[in-house]
Design an enzyme around this catalytic site. Sequence first.
Site, PDB file in Angstrom:
ATOM      1  N   ARG A 177     -24.143 -45.483   3.102  1.00  0.00           N
ATOM      2  CA  ARG A 177     -24.362 -45.184   1.755  1.00  0.00           C
ATOM      3  C   ARG A 177     -22.328 -44.469   1.450  1.00  0.00           C
ATOM      4  O   ARG A 177     -22.448 -44.662   0.172  1.00  0.00           O
ATOM      5  CB  ARG A 177     -24.579 -43.300   2.021  1.00  0.00           C
ATOM      6  CG  ARG A 177     -23.896 -42.508   1.167  1.00  0.00           C
ATOM      7  CD  ARG A 177     -24.889 -40.816   1.671  1.00  0.00           C
ATOM      8  NE  ARG A 177     -24.372 -39.650   1.024  1.00  0.00           N
ATOM      9  CZ  ARG A 177     -23.713 -39.093   0.481  1.00  0.00           C
ATOM     10  NH1 ARG A 177     -22.550 -38.930   1.578  1.00  0.00           N
ATOM     11  NH2 ARG A 177     -23.972 -38.081  -0.194  1.00  0.00           N
ATOM     12  N   ASN A 204     -18.837 -36.561  -2.063  1.00  0.00           N
ATOM     13  CA  ASN A 204     -18.159 -37.045  -1.217  1.00  0.00           C
ATOM     14  C   ASN A 204     -17.903 -35.794  -0.319  1.00  0.00           C
ATOM     15  O   ASN A 204     -17.427 -35.996   0.680  1.00  0.00           O
ATOM     16  CB  ASN A 204     -17.779 -37.559  -1.934  1.00  0.00           C
ATOM     17  CG  ASN A 204     -17.630 -39.369  -2.075  1.00  0.00           C
ATOM     18  OD1 ASN A 204     -18.813 -39.670  -2.084  1.00  0.00           O
ATOM     19  ND2 ASN A 204     -17.540 -39.594  -3.243  1.00  0.00           N
ATOM     20  N   HIS A 212     -21.275 -45.271  -2.898  1.00  0.00           N
ATOM     21  CA  HIS A 212     -20.514 -44.412  -3.440  1.00  0.00           C
ATOM     22  C   HIS A 212     -19.344 -45.456  -4.389  1.00  0.00           C
ATOM     23  O   HIS A 212     -18.335 -45.164  -4.518  1.00  0.00           O
ATOM     24  CB  HIS A 212     -20.071 -43.076  -2.790  1.00  0.00           C
ATOM     25  CG  HIS A 212     -21.253 -42.049  -2.620  1.00  0.00           C
ATOM     26  ND1 HIS A 212     -21.478 -40.787  -2.602  1.00  0.00           N
ATOM     27  CD2 HIS A 212     -22.756 -42.517  -2.342  1.00  0.00           C
ATOM     28  CE1 HIS A 212     -22.002 -40.001  -2.112  1.00  0.00           C
ATOM     29  NE2 HIS A 212     -23.283 -40.894  -2.215  1.00  0.00           N
ATOM     30  N   HIS A 259     -32.526 -44.072   2.774  1.00  0.00           N
ATOM     31  CA  HIS A 259     -33.349 -42.874   3.209  1.00  0.00           C
ATOM     32  C   HIS A 259     -34.118 -42.750   4.291  1.00  0.00           C
ATOM     33  O   HIS A 259     -34.575 -41.521   4.575  1.00  0.00           O
ATOM     34  CB  HIS A 259     -33.555 -41.615   1.788  1.00  0.00           C
ATOM     35  CG  HIS A 259     -31.936 -41.066   1.226  1.00  0.00           C
ATOM     36  ND1 HIS A 259     -32.960 -40.623   0.322  1.00  0.00           N
ATOM     37  CD2 HIS A 259     -31.186 -41.886   1.174  1.00  0.00           C
ATOM     38  CE1 HIS A 259     -31.419 -39.659  -0.717  1.00  0.00           C
ATOM     39  NE2 HIS A 259     -30.294 -41.172   0.513  1.00  0.00           N
TER      40      HIS A 259
END
Length: 326
Positions: free
Chosen positions: A69, A101, A73, A200
Amino acid sequence: MATSVSKILLSPAKAATFLFTLLILGTACHAQLTSTFYDSLCPNALSTIRTSIRNSIAAERRMAASLIRLHFHDCFIQGCDASVLLDETSTIESEKTALPNKDSARGYEVIDKAKTEVEKICPGVVSCADILSVAARDSSAYVGGPSWTVMLGRRDSTTASRTLANSELPSFKDGLDRLISRFQSKGLSARDMVALSGAHTLGQAQCFTFRDRIYSNGTEIDAGFASTRKRSCPAVGGDANLAPLDLVTPNSFDNNYFKNLMQRKGLLESDQILLSGGSTDSIVSGYSRSPSTFSSDFASAMIKMGNIDPLTGTAGQIRRICSAIN
């Protein structure tokens, strides 16, 4: 004596050669990423990073999801340039403090540790942006997911953008069209988006991100699944309580995420929206039946994502410490 015009005009063939030379010179500074970038510069870089990442995940299995992740990001904001790792200063508005975040992005210390180990053997050579990319690949492989050849040669930014992080990172509330648009703006297709969402299959989400979904009492969520989730996410309070995104195998990379969507057991709205009568239904259905197709597409999408606007050549810098510019 004046030079004649005929002496300064180039023949068509020479003119074409001259223009080609200018083109080569003009593009030379835009270096391309390559899988062999550190082969001579720092031959043990990748094995050193891999060992450090594996040790961190062995200590906390959830870290695999967090590192994948974190790379995502980073790449969505200013490109894959390690801007997400920069701390707040008088001149830098850290992306760490952006809403997407602030309370959920993690693993910074794992990247810092890997960077420290690499600096011991090759100081000032390996970028934090490349470490993020390699860490994502090694995280996937360690928990049973696909591996892929990481393209290397990124450099680190000297800036960050909390504003862009707040506006451009996908939200758990996004509808399907919005998600597709966000990914397309980064050069990623709807299929890439669905494949990357499959990350996920790992990790956990905080209660505030799925409370509305489990208390909606709508037909788009399995009633038993919603009831189970309510045990750790009360209607009021407990915002930071965690629940696994995949209740079945939360620490293993597999295609259960898509099987869950087929049963209306996606935890986030942005998960279940991938199977809601829209253009991505067939992709979800395909991945639920074929884990090998999902793994292959996930690896391809991660390679594409890792190529979003990297800094190369002499752009940016190689940070000595990932959290601060040199």
